[in-house]
Each structure stands twice: as structure tokens, then as C-alpha cells.
Design an enzyme around this catalytic site. Structure first.
Site, PDB file in Angstrom:
ATOM      1  CG  HIS B  12      18.828 -34.148  24.649  1.00 15.90           C
ATOM      2  ND1 HIS B  12      17.502 -34.533  24.762  1.00 15.90           N
ATOM      3  CD2 HIS B  12      19.153 -34.384  23.362  1.00 15.90           C
ATOM      4  CE1 HIS B  12      17.075 -34.991  23.592  1.00 15.90           C
ATOM      5  NE2 HIS B  12      18.065 -34.906  22.728  1.00 15.90           N
ATOM      6  CG  HIS B  59      19.227 -39.870  20.940  1.00 14.25           C
ATOM      7  ND1 HIS B  59      18.708 -39.535  22.159  1.00 14.25           N
ATOM      8  CD2 HIS B  59      19.226 -38.724  20.209  1.00 14.25           C
ATOM      9  CE1 HIS B  59      18.413 -38.237  22.167  1.00 14.25           C
ATOM     10  NE2 HIS B  59      18.714 -37.717  21.009  1.00 14.25           N
ATOM     11  CG  HIS B 194      18.604 -29.779  16.854  1.00 12.75           C
ATOM     12  ND1 HIS B 194      17.499 -29.825  17.671  1.00 12.75           N
ATOM     13  CD2 HIS B 194      19.247 -30.951  17.068  1.00 12.75           C
ATOM     14  CE1 HIS B 194      17.494 -30.966  18.356  1.00 12.75           C
ATOM     15  NE2 HIS B 194      18.545 -31.678  17.998  1.00 12.75           N
ATOM     16  CD  GLU B 241      15.942 -34.228  20.134  1.00 10.23           C
ATOM     17  OE1 GLU B 241      16.643 -35.200  19.858  1.00 10.23           O
ATOM     18  OE2 GLU B 241      16.412 -33.113  20.455  1.00 10.23           O
TER      19      GLU B 241
END
Lengths: 134, 285
Positions: B12, B59, B194, B241
Site C-alpha cells: 500500500h 498510519h 521494507h 505490515e
């Protein structure tokens, strides 16, 4: 621009070059993260851009927070409890993308940082050609 | 009876939204990622799901660190995306399905989970971008009703992968017992490997990502052998995530097969992946 990496207190999991955002970090960084949360509103982003010092004062940032922000020292912000998801909102005001932030933290140029990411892509292509991965 | 038709699992990265806005789907940098969606589009056109249950992480749009739930279930009539700090907004609002939300809440609390129940909830790019990717041609309104489920992947201690999987199983039980005849698709967003912050920023782990993708359909419990901190070390601090993927996979309790997989590096700082899994009800003898 780069501060030093302060390892967490004894007994905690240490992942090199990584800042585990635990309760201690959350306590240290509450003010800076709360300020960054306010940047969801455009008027607040403009207020910060107009007068950084006054805006930081409004959110009761510690001297450590302020120093890191004045110096655009991302590692310093992390050591002061800044969380990257919130700092990303500050980065937007400063017109810094995630690759700019990556370069600042790793002591590379933006081009070098991007090249390192592309190198992972090249490695993946090589593995795919050899049929070893997805 | 309702059916869980399948699951969509995808990254995302906020930059994807900007690429869509700038019309860069055919740009050489973006094309390899966007091309991974063709099978998803064909499948959605065929299956036409009525309901989307989306596991994602907030977030810092709806939740701040002053009150941060481990599991939060939306129970609103509708949901909106708003400016997250970068001046981007304007995604179409999402119709809710509060009666199904409350049915899920009843089930998961019965199963001894303790979700935060949200009758107002903004949804951020972690939901908005995957939805834009999955349904790119909807001009006026979305063809589904939404139940958003947010998992904390920000503030440690995070829930364990095992806990997320079991939570997803509980949501799956709720969906299976829903008396309506809706067709449901689940979604898990974020990842894969990441890391945005620290001296290790830019970390990517092809081997771990491949392990996750290889096992997602056939042996998802293999992903539960690592703790959340193990995953942070393996996949990077935002690689955790994948907890959203693990929960969404947990909700698929039938016989599950992989229909498509796309894995591309890099999209922004991320090893980006899109997977489509089909769920077939296990027929009881």
C-alpha cells in the site's frame, strides 16, 4: 546531519540500524509525534512553515526534539522518540520524499540510495531468470 | 448463506496513489507493479463481491498514539479517507455495512478477542490505495460495502503473528455464519519487506518475502514461527505490515489456492507484491 545510534537499554532486542518503537520511545517522543499528527491539517502545516520555533513551542517539544528538527537530523529525531509514520508528515512539509529521508539516514546520496534499491530489483530479476524465486 | 470468495494481498505504498493520479500506469518504473493486477481485475469482474473486509494498519490518520488499539473494527454507516499530511484526499467515500460489522464484533468477542469498536473511523492510504488498484474503473461509487479492520503495526508491543492469524480465523467464522447471501472478498495490505527509518533504511529481503508468498496459500501457519520482532529484523521495520496479510489469510478457512502472484522491486522503498487467493468452502461430510 547524522547523530549516533543509541542502542536500547539492556535486555531489549537490538536490531542494528533499526528503531523499535516501544513504550520508552513512545514516551520520549510523544510531543514530537503529537506535533507531526497535527500536520494532517493543512492550516497546521502552514503555521509550522511560517514559524517553526513558535509551532514547536506550542507542542512543548523538548530541546532534543527541537535541535533534531532545526538540524533536519532524522536519526536525531528517531533517537528522541520520533516515529517514522509521524515524521513522514513532517518530511512532506520539508519536501523530502522517503528516498531523501533514506539517504539522510544512511549517509549516502539520494542517487546512491535509489541505486541500492534498484540493485535489489536486479538481484530479483536474476533469481527469477534462474527460476529460484517468485 | 454468504461465501468468502477469496483474498487480495497487496502493498500500500503511498507513491502508488500519486502514480495513479499522474497517469503513470504504463511508465517503465510503475508498469511491472500495475501489470500484477490484471488477474485481480478479471477475477473481481467474474466474482462481483458485495462486501470487502479489509485488514490494514492506520498510519496516524484515525488513531494517534494517545489511544492506540491493537485491533479496531469499523462499525460505521460509511467511511472516508482524509488528508494524511501530504495534501492528498478526494478518494470516493466507502459505504459501510454496520450490521455485518457488529456480527463480526459479536463473534470475535465471543472468541475472546477484545477489539475497539468504531462507529466513526477515517481510513488511510493503506486501505484507499489497494481499493483504487483493485477497482480502477468505478467512476461514481464503489460496488461493495466495507468493513475495515485496523491492526496495530506501529506501537510495540505488536500483536504476535499467531494472534493476528487467530483473530483473522475468528473474523472468518463470523463471515461464514452471516445469514445474508453476500459474496465476500477479504484483503490484507502492506509489506512486503521494507524499512523507512534508521541506518538500515532501504532494507529488503527477497528470501523472506518469497518464503511468505510461497506459504501464504498452502501453509500460512509457517509464517507464525517468527515473532513480530523477528519479522521486523527479517523484513524491515515496516515489513511487519505482513501481520495484515496473516490476519486476512486467517479469515479464509476453506480450501485455498493461489491464482496469481506479482513481486516487484522496488516501488518506492518497498519490495511490492500482489497476490490473489481463491477460497473454496470445505464441504462437510
Amino acid at each position: 546531519m547524522n547523530g549516533t545510534f543509541d542502542p536500547p537499554a539492556t535486555g531489549k532486542r537490538v536490531i542494528p540500524g533499526t528503531y523499535v518503537f516501544d513504550g520508552d520511545a513512545a514516551r520520549r517522543g510523544f510531543a514530537i509525534n503529537e506535533m507531526c499528527f497535527s500536520f494532517n491539517e493543512d492550516a497546521n502545516r502552514r503555521a509550522f512553515a511560517e514559524d517553526e520555533e513558535a509551532y514547536m513551542e506550542r507542542f512543548h517539544l523538548s530541546e532534543e526534539h527541537k535541535k533534531a528538527i532545526r538540524e533536519r537530523d532524522v536519526i536525531g529525531m528517531l533517537n528522541a522518540g520520533g516515529n517514522i509514520y509521524y515524521l513522514a508528515k513532517l518530511a512532506g512539509i520539508l519536501k523530502l520524499g522517503v528516498q531523501d529521508i533514506g539517504a539522510l539516514q544512511t549517509g549516502t546520496t539520494v542517487d546512491e540510495f535509489k541505486a541500492a534499491l534498484l540493485a535489489h530489483g536486479a538481484k530479483l530479476k536474476e533469481l527469477q531468470t534462474q527460476g529460484e524465486t517468485a | 448463506m454468504s461465501t468468502i470468495a477469496g483474498g487480495i494481498f497487496t502493498s500500500h505504498v503511498p507513491g502508488i496513489g500519486q502514480a495513479i493520479a499522474k497517469g503513470l500506469k504504463q511508465d517503465p518504473y510503475w508498469k511491472p507493479f500495475f501489470d500484477g493486477w490484471h488477474t485481480v481485475h478479471d477475477w473481481l469482474k467474474r466474482e462481483k463481491p458485495d462486501v470487502l473486509v479489509c485488514f490494514y494498519n492506520d498510519h496516524g490518520l484515525n488513531f494517534f498514539l494517545d489511544k492506540l488499539p491493537t485491533f479496531a473494527i469499523g462499525a460505521a454507516d460509511g467511511y472516508r479517507h482524509e488528508d494524511e499530511g501530504w495534501g492528498i484526499s478526494g478518494y470516493k467515500p466507502y459505504p459501510g455495512m454496520p450490521e455485518l460489522s457488529w456480527h463480526i464484533i459479536e463473534q470475535v468477542v465471543h472468541d475472546e478477542f477484545d477489539p475497539t469498536m468504531c462507529q466513526k473511523m477515517l481510513v488511510d492510504h493503506a486501505l484507499a490505495i489497494p481499493v483504487e488498484m483493485a477497482w480502477p474503473d468505478e467512476e461514481e461509487s464503489w460496488p461493495f460495502k466495507l468493513v475495515p479492520i485496523a491492526i496495530n503495526t506501529v506501537q510495540y508491543p505488536l500483536p504476535s503473528p499467531k494472534r493476528c492469524f487467530e483473530f483473522g480465523r475468528s473474523v472468518g467464522r463470523a463471515l461464514e455464519s452471516w445469514p445474508g447471501d453476500e459474496k465476500i472478498v477479504v484483503m490484507g495490505t502492506g509489506g512486503l519487506s521494507h524499512q523507512l527509518e534508521g541506518e538500515r533504511a532501504g532494507h529488503i529481503n527477497i528470501e523472506y518475502d518469497t518464503f511468505c508468498m510461497d506459504n501464504l496459500s498452502r501453509d500460512p501457519e509457517a509464517l507464525l514461527q517468527h515473532s513480530s520482532l523477528d519479522i521486523a529484523e527479517l523484513a524491515g521495520s515496516q515489513g511487519v505490515e505482513i501481520l495484515n496479510w496473516i490476519a486476512a489469510r486467517g479469515a479464509m478457512r476453506g480450501s485455498v489456492t493461489e491464482l496469481s502472484r506479482n513481486y516487484h522491486i522496488p516501488i518506492s522503498n518497498t519490495a511490492a507484491a500482489t497476490m490473489l487467493l481463491e477460497n473454496h468452502e470445505t464441504v462437510l461430510a
